[in-house]
Design an enzyme around this catalytic site. Structure first.
Site, PDB file in Angstrom:
ATOM      1  N   LYS A  90     -24.428 -58.750 -14.033  1.00  0.00           N
ATOM      2  CA  LYS A  90     -24.034 -57.344 -13.830  1.00  0.00           C
ATOM      3  C   LYS A  90     -25.220 -56.561 -13.267  1.00  0.00           C
ATOM      4  O   LYS A  90     -26.299 -56.532 -13.867  1.00  0.00           O
ATOM      5  CB  LYS A  90     -23.579 -56.737 -15.163  1.00  0.00           C
ATOM      6  CG  LYS A  90     -23.255 -55.237 -15.107  1.00  0.00           C
ATOM      7  CD  LYS A  90     -22.682 -54.725 -16.430  1.00  0.00           C
ATOM      8  CE  LYS A  90     -22.551 -53.201 -16.458  1.00  0.00           C
ATOM      9  NZ  LYS A  90     -22.035 -52.666 -17.732  1.00  0.00           N
ATOM     10  N   ASP A 106     -25.886 -46.443 -15.358  1.00  0.00           N
ATOM     11  CA  ASP A 106     -24.522 -46.202 -15.851  1.00  0.00           C
ATOM     12  C   ASP A 106     -24.445 -44.866 -16.583  1.00  0.00           C
ATOM     13  O   ASP A 106     -24.893 -44.735 -17.718  1.00  0.00           O
ATOM     14  CB  ASP A 106     -24.115 -47.349 -16.791  1.00  0.00           C
ATOM     15  CG  ASP A 106     -22.661 -47.235 -17.235  1.00  0.00           C
ATOM     16  OD1 ASP A 106     -21.931 -46.392 -16.681  1.00  0.00           O
ATOM     17  OD2 ASP A 106     -22.257 -48.007 -18.130  1.00  0.00           O
ATOM     18  N   LYS A 115     -20.711 -40.655 -20.468  1.00  0.00           N
ATOM     19  CA  LYS A 115     -21.054 -41.242 -21.770  1.00  0.00           C
ATOM     20  C   LYS A 115     -21.063 -40.157 -22.843  1.00  0.00           C
ATOM     21  O   LYS A 115     -21.747 -39.148 -22.705  1.00  0.00           O
ATOM     22  CB  LYS A 115     -22.410 -41.938 -21.697  1.00  0.00           C
ATOM     23  CG  LYS A 115     -22.348 -43.225 -20.910  1.00  0.00           C
ATOM     24  CD  LYS A 115     -23.425 -44.186 -21.276  1.00  0.00           C
ATOM     25  CE  LYS A 115     -23.157 -45.535 -20.637  1.00  0.00           C
ATOM     26  NZ  LYS A 115     -22.056 -46.273 -21.272  1.00  0.00           N
ATOM     27  N   ASP A 134     -28.794 -51.335 -17.310  1.00  0.00           N
ATOM     28  CA  ASP A 134     -27.458 -51.901 -17.129  1.00  0.00           C
ATOM     29  C   ASP A 134     -27.398 -52.933 -16.001  1.00  0.00           C
ATOM     30  O   ASP A 134     -26.319 -53.415 -15.655  1.00  0.00           O
ATOM     31  CB  ASP A 134     -26.440 -50.763 -16.893  1.00  0.00           C
ATOM     32  CG  ASP A 134     -25.078 -51.072 -17.504  1.00  0.00           C
ATOM     33  OD1 ASP A 134     -25.001 -52.011 -18.325  1.00  0.00           O
ATOM     34  OD2 ASP A 134     -24.108 -50.389 -17.146  1.00  0.00           O
ATOM     35  N   ASP A 153     -16.098 -45.652 -17.689  1.00  0.00           N
ATOM     36  CA  ASP A 153     -17.315 -46.219 -18.278  1.00  0.00           C
ATOM     37  C   ASP A 153     -17.173 -47.730 -18.501  1.00  0.00           C
ATOM     38  O   ASP A 153     -18.154 -48.412 -18.787  1.00  0.00           O
ATOM     39  CB  ASP A 153     -17.621 -45.508 -19.609  1.00  0.00           C
ATOM     40  CG  ASP A 153     -19.055 -45.720 -20.069  1.00  0.00           C
ATOM     41  OD1 ASP A 153     -19.867 -46.250 -19.271  1.00  0.00           O
ATOM     42  OD2 ASP A 153     -19.371 -45.359 -21.217  1.00  0.00           O
ATOM     43  N   GLU A 191     -16.985 -49.982 -16.389  1.00  0.00           N
ATOM     44  CA  GLU A 191     -17.152 -50.285 -14.966  1.00  0.00           C
ATOM     45  C   GLU A 191     -17.675 -51.698 -14.727  1.00  0.00           C
ATOM     46  O   GLU A 191     -17.411 -52.302 -13.692  1.00  0.00           O
ATOM     47  CB  GLU A 191     -18.121 -49.271 -14.334  1.00  0.00           C
ATOM     48  CG  GLU A 191     -19.621 -49.561 -14.497  1.00  0.00           C
ATOM     49  CD  GLU A 191     -20.119 -49.568 -15.941  1.00  0.00           C
ATOM     50  OE1 GLU A 191     -19.436 -49.001 -16.804  1.00  0.00           O
ATOM     51  OE2 GLU A 191     -21.195 -50.155 -16.201  1.00  0.00           O
ATOM     52  N   ARG A 220     -16.954 -54.601 -15.996  1.00  0.00           N
ATOM     53  CA  ARG A 220     -15.937 -55.636 -15.818  1.00  0.00           C
ATOM     54  C   ARG A 220     -15.281 -55.551 -14.439  1.00  0.00           C
ATOM     55  O   ARG A 220     -14.806 -56.542 -13.912  1.00  0.00           O
ATOM     56  CB  ARG A 220     -14.906 -55.531 -16.956  1.00  0.00           C
ATOM     57  CG  ARG A 220     -14.132 -54.252 -16.992  1.00  0.00           C
ATOM     58  CD  ARG A 220     -13.463 -54.017 -18.335  1.00  0.00           C
ATOM     59  NE  ARG A 220     -14.428 -53.622 -19.367  1.00  0.00           N
ATOM     60  CZ  ARG A 220     -14.115 -53.427 -20.645  1.00  0.00           C
ATOM     61  NH1 ARG A 220     -12.878 -53.600 -21.061  1.00  0.00           N
ATOM     62  NH2 ARG A 220     -15.045 -53.069 -21.514  1.00  0.00           N
TER      63      ARG A 220
END
Ligand code: BES
Ligand code: ZN
Ligand code: ZN
Length: 474
Positions: A242, A247, A254, A266, A325, A327, A329
């Site tokens: 990833k 993020d 968040k 992230d 959030d 994101e 996946r």
């Protein structure tokens, strides 16, 4: 730098005498009086005894409780290495000699702990105090030249991963991350192909493109490949990481106070896979490995994707986005679909994917899920070898049902329970090969010093992948 028995060492270079048994260590370096002192101190259960020989310091260091399993003992040596690194830096020595007559794994672990503990991220600090320690010289007959080279390479790769993760997003956009991979490919000898926004659009990678919509910066998709002419595996191992360089959560910003502060981490999965590949290529292991990194930041913005959107993924499946959030996946699903063309023997994917994995296991282990049952023993063994522990969670069908959408093939969130499992179940929709998923949200970045893992980025995953692939190349 770790090197062999440095015979030209200055006579004042500090010496560490390492042992796993208080009755068995190199005694020739002491006068009778000093020896008596050392033995008495060790009897009093001290782990380290320092002897000032005026021209140099000598430390006797004991580690490894023989009643515990070997892998725990090895970890105790890494931790002892961390402690000695601070001692050596405190006395401002530039080099140190480690002497251990009958030991191999223990010396390697101690040295690894010492070298990893010596890591610093000083790039943005004016006048930052650099550690004095530069050279670790081993006098350990059981440690081979190859052992030492491998250790050097793995330590270097782990520190590289830490550098990437510690770098804030204003210095590391998706494009800059891909540039860093290109540089690493040149250094270590692996191929790097960067797909830019136009290419990604042509391929219709809807997951990656949707997450990128709120960003000012374009996404990238990096394909790295190392193929030894002597590769033992016919079908490649594919690593996927990833690469969310930051993020914010996007429009589903968040919610938790301060939870954004460290979201530069992230892309920890991408650092793990690229730096593991760096080690594998540098060591010229006889293997064929591919690494894939989808990269972007995730932000709210005028054009940002919104909760309720239905997007079409690279595979053609449709996804109802109910939380922007979730994101990771979305971009990983496109990478996992891309991996199919390599006909992989195994895909190992690393991602800082869910707060749920971090809540369940803390910084102590990654959440692990797999469809490759026949590889489980090997990965568990590697996780113990390097003490990057993993805990398996199930991929039961019932968890998949939590992702049913009213209007699309899938939705991108599974509700309040078992978040690390529903995330992996989501990804399972995009694979057709044996697969391992590592959720490293809790392990990639720590908020206080954690022995040799240091504070901030840990480089988690590099040593695990490197050990696993090395064993597979034998
Ligand atoms: N990047 C986060 C996960 C994360 C949390 C990484 C803590 C490192 C430390 C991920 O993109 C995320 O936000 N996941 C959400 C998913 C949820 C909305 C279904 C989460 O876990 O809260
Ligand atoms: Zn997120
Ligand atoms: Zn994320």
């Amino acid at each position: 730098m770790i090197q062999k028995n440095n015979t030209n060492a200055n006579p004042d270079t500090p010496l560490i005498i390492l042992t796993n048994n208080i009755h068995r260590f190199h005694e020739k370096d002491f006068t009778a009086e000093q020896l008596q002192y050392v033995k008495k101190e060790l009897k009093d259960d001290k782990k380290t005894v320092a002897v000032n020989q005026y021209d140099r310091m000598v430390y006797v260091c004991v580690a490894g409780n023989s009643k515990k399993p070997i892998y725990i003992q090895k970890e105790e040596f890494r931790k002892a290495g961390h402690q000695m690194a601070s001692v050596i830096n405190k006395i401002k020595a530039k080099s140190v000699i480690i002497r251990a007559d009958g030991l191999r794994d223990e010396v390697l672990c101690f040295t690894e702990g010492m070298a990893l503990a010596n890591y610093q991220f000083l790039k943005h600090k004016s006048g930052g105090k650099k550690n004095s320690l530069e050279v670790i010289a081993l006098q350990a007959p059981k440690v081979s030249e190859a052992d030492m080279q491998w250790l050097n390479t793995v330590v270097e790769a782990t520190c590289k991963a830490r550098d990437l993760v510690n770098e804030p997003v204003n210095f590391l956009s998706a494009v800059q991350l891909s540039d860093a991979f290109e540089k690493m490919g040149k250094e270590a000898g692996f191929k790097v192909k960067v797909l830019h926004k136009k290419d990604i659009e042509k391929l219709k990678m809807g997951g990656l493109l949707s997450v990128n919509l709120g960003s000012q910066d374009p996404p990238t998709f990096t394909v790295m490949e190392y193929k030894s002419p002597k590769a033992k595996n016919k079908k490649p191992f594919v690593l996927v990481g990833k690469g969310v360089v930051y993020d914010t959560g996007g429009l589903s910003l968040k919610p938790t106070a301060n939870s954004m502060d460290y979201m530069k981490c992230d892309m920890g999965g991408s650092a793990a896979v690229s730096c593991a590949l760096y080690a594998i290529a540098k060591a010229k292991l006889p293997v064929h490995v591919v690494a894939l990194v989808p990269a972007t930041d995730n932000r709210p913005g005028e054009k940002a994707y919104v909760p309720g959107d239905v997007i079409t993924m690279y595979s053609g499946k449709t996804v109802e986005v109910l939380n922007t959030d979730a994101e990771g996946r979305l971009i990983l699903a496109d990478a996992l679909h891309y991996a199919k063309q390599f006909n992989p023997s195994l895909v190992m994917e690393f991602s800082t994917l869910t707060g749920a994995a971090s809540s369940a296991l803390g910084k102590y282990a990654a959440a692990f899920m797999t469809t490759a049952d026949n590889q489980k023993q090997a990965i568990m063994k590697s996780a113990e070898n390097v003490f990057e522990r993993i805990v398996e969670f199930p991929l039961w069908e019932e968890y998949g049902e939590l992702l049913n959408s009213d209007i699309a093939d899938l939705k991108n969130i599974g509700g309040p329970v078992a978040g690390m499992i529903t995330a992996a179940k989501f990804l399972e929709n995009f694979i057709d090969y044996p697969y391992m998923h590592f959720d490293i949200a809790g392990t990639a970045f720590v908020h206080a010093e954690d022995s040799y893992r240091s504070k901030g980025a840990t480089g988690y995953g590099v040593r695990l992948i490197a050990d696993f692939i090395k064993n597979k190349s034998k």
